[in-house]
Design an enzyme around this catalytic site. Sequence first.
Site, PDB file in Angstrom:
ATOM      1  N   SER A   1      -9.525 -26.045  57.557  1.00 56.45           N
ATOM      2  CA  SER A   1      -9.055 -25.322  58.739  1.00 56.45           C
ATOM      3  C   SER A   1      -8.601 -23.944  58.259  1.00 56.45           C
ATOM      4  CB  SER A   1      -7.929 -26.079  59.435  1.00 56.45           C
ATOM      5  OG  SER A   1      -6.882 -26.359  58.532  1.00 56.45           O
TER       6      SER A   1
ATOM      7  N   GLU B   1      -6.338 -20.298  59.133  1.00 57.39           N
ATOM      8  CA  GLU B   1      -5.259 -19.701  59.935  1.00 57.39           C
ATOM      9  C   GLU B   1      -5.421 -18.184  60.034  1.00 57.39           C
ATOM     10  OE1 GLU B   1      -1.324 -21.226  59.099  1.00 57.39           O
ATOM     11  OE2 GLU B   1      -0.510 -19.197  59.169  1.00 57.39           O
TER      12      GLU B   1
ATOM     13  N   THR C   1      -1.274 -17.631  64.438  1.00 58.66           N
ATOM     14  CA  THR C   1       0.186 -17.577  64.308  1.00 58.66           C
ATOM     15  C   THR C   1       0.835 -16.945  65.537  1.00 58.66           C
ATOM     16  OG1 THR C   1       0.107 -15.461  63.165  1.00 58.66           O
ATOM     17  CG2 THR C   1       0.067 -17.426  61.791  1.00 58.66           C
TER      18      THR C   1
ATOM     19  N   ASP D   1      11.315 -17.685  62.165  1.00 56.26           N
ATOM     20  CA  ASP D   1      12.462 -17.022  61.542  1.00 56.26           C
ATOM     21  C   ASP D   1      12.936 -15.915  62.463  1.00 56.26           C
ATOM     22  OD1 ASP D   1      12.656 -18.378  59.025  1.00 56.26           O
ATOM     23  OD2 ASP D   1      10.714 -17.475  58.547  1.00 56.26           O
TER      24      ASP D   1
ATOM     25  N   TYR E   1       7.194 -28.474  53.186  1.00 56.50           N
ATOM     26  CA  TYR E   1       7.505 -27.574  52.074  1.00 56.50           C
ATOM     27  C   TYR E   1       7.602 -28.321  50.744  1.00 56.50           C
ATOM     28  CZ  TYR E   1       8.562 -24.620  56.027  1.00 56.50           C
ATOM     29  OH  TYR E   1       8.452 -23.909  57.202  1.00 56.50           O
TER      30      TYR E   1
ATOM     31  N   GLN F   1       3.547 -25.250  53.254  1.00 54.22           N
ATOM     32  CA  GLN F   1       3.666 -23.887  52.744  1.00 54.22           C
ATOM     33  C   GLN F   1       2.749 -23.801  51.521  1.00 54.22           C
ATOM     34  OE1 GLN F   1       3.883 -20.798  53.024  1.00 54.22           O
ATOM     35  NE2 GLN F   1       5.918 -20.945  53.942  1.00 54.22           N
TER      36      GLN F   1
ATOM     37  N   PHE G   1       5.747 -12.163  50.095  1.00 57.90           N
ATOM     38  CA  PHE G   1       5.687 -13.407  50.888  1.00 57.90           C
ATOM     39  C   PHE G   1       6.505 -14.498  50.211  1.00 57.90           C
ATOM     40  CE2 PHE G   1       1.083 -12.695  52.687  1.00 57.90           C
ATOM     41  CZ  PHE G   1       1.587 -11.809  53.613  1.00 57.90           C
TER      42      PHE G   1
ATOM     43  N   HIS H   1      -6.060 -26.291  54.303  1.00 56.07           N
ATOM     44  CA  HIS H   1      -5.796 -25.300  55.362  1.00 56.07           C
ATOM     45  C   HIS H   1      -5.623 -23.942  54.681  1.00 56.07           C
ATOM     46  CE1 HIS H   1      -4.115 -23.831  59.206  1.00 56.07           C
ATOM     47  NE2 HIS H   1      -3.229 -23.170  58.463  1.00 56.07           N
TER      48      HIS H   1
HETATM   49  P1  FAD Z   1      12.429 -26.456  60.643  1.00 57.47           P
HETATM   50  O1  FAD Z   1      11.611 -27.664  60.431  1.00 57.47           O
HETATM   51  O2  FAD Z   1      13.325 -26.425  61.854  1.00 57.47           O
HETATM   52  O3  FAD Z   1      13.323 -26.269  59.325  1.00 57.47           O
HETATM   53  C1  FAD Z   1      14.000 -25.036  59.067  1.00 57.47           C
HETATM   54  C2  FAD Z   1      15.141 -25.256  58.082  1.00 57.47           C
HETATM   55  O4  FAD Z   1      16.215 -25.910  58.737  1.00 57.47           O
HETATM   56  C3  FAD Z   1      14.791 -26.136  56.881  1.00 57.47           C
HETATM   57  O5  FAD Z   1      15.489 -25.642  55.774  1.00 57.47           O
HETATM   58  C4  FAD Z   1      15.330 -27.500  57.270  1.00 57.47           C
HETATM   59  O6  FAD Z   1      15.613 -28.306  56.146  1.00 57.47           O
HETATM   60  C5  FAD Z   1      16.583 -27.091  58.022  1.00 57.47           C
HETATM   61  N1  FAD Z   1      17.004 -28.052  59.045  1.00 57.47           N
HETATM   62  C6  FAD Z   1      16.235 -28.628  59.989  1.00 57.47           C
HETATM   63  N2  FAD Z   1      16.970 -29.422  60.788  1.00 57.47           N
HETATM   64  C7  FAD Z   1      18.266 -29.308  60.349  1.00 57.47           C
HETATM   65  C8  FAD Z   1      19.494 -29.854  60.772  1.00 57.47           C
HETATM   66  N3  FAD Z   1      19.575 -30.662  61.821  1.00 57.47           N
HETATM   67  N4  FAD Z   1      20.606 -29.514  60.084  1.00 57.47           N
HETATM   68  C9  FAD Z   1      20.557 -28.670  59.030  1.00 57.47           C
HETATM   69  N5  FAD Z   1      19.400 -28.111  58.579  1.00 57.47           N
HETATM   70  C10 FAD Z   1      18.277 -28.430  59.242  1.00 57.47           C
HETATM   71  N6  FAD Z   1       6.542 -18.664  61.350  1.00 57.47           N
HETATM   72  C11 FAD Z   1       6.332 -17.976  62.495  1.00 57.47           C
HETATM   73  O7  FAD Z   1       7.234 -17.251  62.948  1.00 57.47           O
HETATM   74  N7  FAD Z   1       5.141 -18.037  63.156  1.00 57.47           N
HETATM   75  C12 FAD Z   1       4.121 -18.799  62.735  1.00 57.47           C
HETATM   76  O8  FAD Z   1       3.061 -18.839  63.367  1.00 57.47           O
HETATM   77  C13 FAD Z   1       4.304 -19.573  61.533  1.00 57.47           C
HETATM   78  N8  FAD Z   1       3.339 -20.395  61.069  1.00 57.47           N
HETATM   79  C14 FAD Z   1       3.587 -21.195  59.984  1.00 57.47           C
HETATM   80  C15 FAD Z   1       2.609 -22.116  59.576  1.00 57.47           C
HETATM   81  C16 FAD Z   1       2.828 -22.958  58.489  1.00 57.47           C
HETATM   82  C17 FAD Z   1       1.765 -23.961  58.103  1.00 57.47           C
HETATM   83  C18 FAD Z   1       4.054 -22.862  57.762  1.00 57.47           C
HETATM   84  C19 FAD Z   1       4.301 -23.739  56.565  1.00 57.47           C
HETATM   85  C20 FAD Z   1       5.024 -21.940  58.151  1.00 57.47           C
HETATM   86  C21 FAD Z   1       4.815 -21.114  59.261  1.00 57.47           C
HETATM   87  N9  FAD Z   1       5.782 -20.208  59.714  1.00 57.47           N
HETATM   88  C22 FAD Z   1       5.568 -19.470  60.865  1.00 57.47           C
HETATM   89  C23 FAD Z   1       7.042 -20.044  58.978  1.00 57.47           C
HETATM   90  C24 FAD Z   1       8.166 -20.935  59.543  1.00 57.47           C
HETATM   91  O9  FAD Z   1       8.453 -20.585  60.869  1.00 57.47           O
HETATM   92  C25 FAD Z   1       9.392 -20.717  58.653  1.00 57.47           C
HETATM   93  O10 FAD Z   1       9.166 -21.324  57.395  1.00 57.47           O
HETATM   94  C26 FAD Z   1      10.716 -21.158  59.232  1.00 57.47           C
HETATM   95  O11 FAD Z   1      11.747 -20.644  58.402  1.00 57.47           O
HETATM   96  C27 FAD Z   1      10.915 -22.661  59.319  1.00 57.47           C
HETATM   97  O12 FAD Z   1      10.127 -23.224  60.278  1.00 57.47           O
HETATM   98  P2  FAD Z   1      10.030 -24.832  60.382  1.00 57.47           P
HETATM   99  O13 FAD Z   1       9.221 -25.122  61.551  1.00 57.47           O
HETATM  100  O14 FAD Z   1       9.669 -25.410  59.089  1.00 57.47           O
HETATM  101  O15 FAD Z   1      11.593 -25.141  60.692  1.00 57.47           O
END
Ligand code: FAD
Length: 277
Positions: free
Chosen positions: A7, A9, A40, A100, A136, A167, A207, A257
Amino acid sequence: MKKTTFSFEFFPPKTSDGIEKLRETRVELAQYNPEFFSVTFGAGGSTRDRTMDTVLEIQQEGFQSAPHISCVSSSKEEIRDLLKTYQERGIKRLVALRGDVPSGEVSAGDFKYAAELVEFIRAETGNQFHIEVAAYPEFHPEARTPKADLMNLKRKVDAGANSAITQYFYNADAYFRFVDQCEATGIHVPIVPGIMPIYNITQLARFSSVCGADIPRWLKMRLEEYGEDIDSLRAFGVDVVSELCETLQAWGVPSLHFYTLNRSTMISKIIENISEK
Ligand code: FAD
């Protein structure tokens, strides 16, 4: 060996030139029969329209197209609207993320973590979408501990995620150990490695410092040695990433991916390398 699927991106292009270039990239990558192309989404909805336009164009071309949705700074109403449009347009797969918050901005919105978004998507749309989430192997930079990060992935899967994309990483052992730990924790969904080709050391270092992906010392030093000789750096990068993909294939990964940055040349070389064997 089972055939690996791919896939790819993309980010949503801003200019007409970028849109045209991405079309050419898709034509090139389509030859590898991708499972889907994903697009994205800027945190806070900054690319909302461009993401949707790109996703729908890909869909019209007859490919499976998967929009990313990041929930940080978004309201439930905004996400509900987005889901409704994607449902109406026949989209079947989503990548659900937290995103973020851009530095200096205050995060306001109805969602704090991606697990809440997954739960919301399931509550609103049942099983309409295949939901991917982020994972991650070298741990998310904000994670309190590796275990806490793993439990977060479990919460996302328990909330309804069907699979995860990682990641990027250059250390296959980190991935293998992570997948083993996932299994031991009761996370039984495919965990697809995210692969980042090496285009440029400055960009890669930038990055990596944001997302916490490790560039091993030996690799960083070798890349730095190429200096301005970008062609040699990329040729070396193709070798390194092809070898990583081969190791992952031999281990039996379900799929790869690729983070394309909207380019195809290096990815084509990598796929040709790993398909020869
Ligand atoms: P989460 O799963 O919510 O986790 C974020 C952090 O919070 C982690 O450290 C986790 O351990 C912690 N956490 C979660 N729940 C709790 C809780 N209840 N209490 C305390 N800590 C907690 N970013 C974009 O803006 N746009 C995109 O299109 C995009 N595409 C991506 C595609 C892939 C395949 C990947 C791997 C990343 C992508 N990102 C994108 C980056 C991503 O948004 C960031 O890495 C972001 O910081 C975390 O997103 P997440 O969905 O993993 O968050």
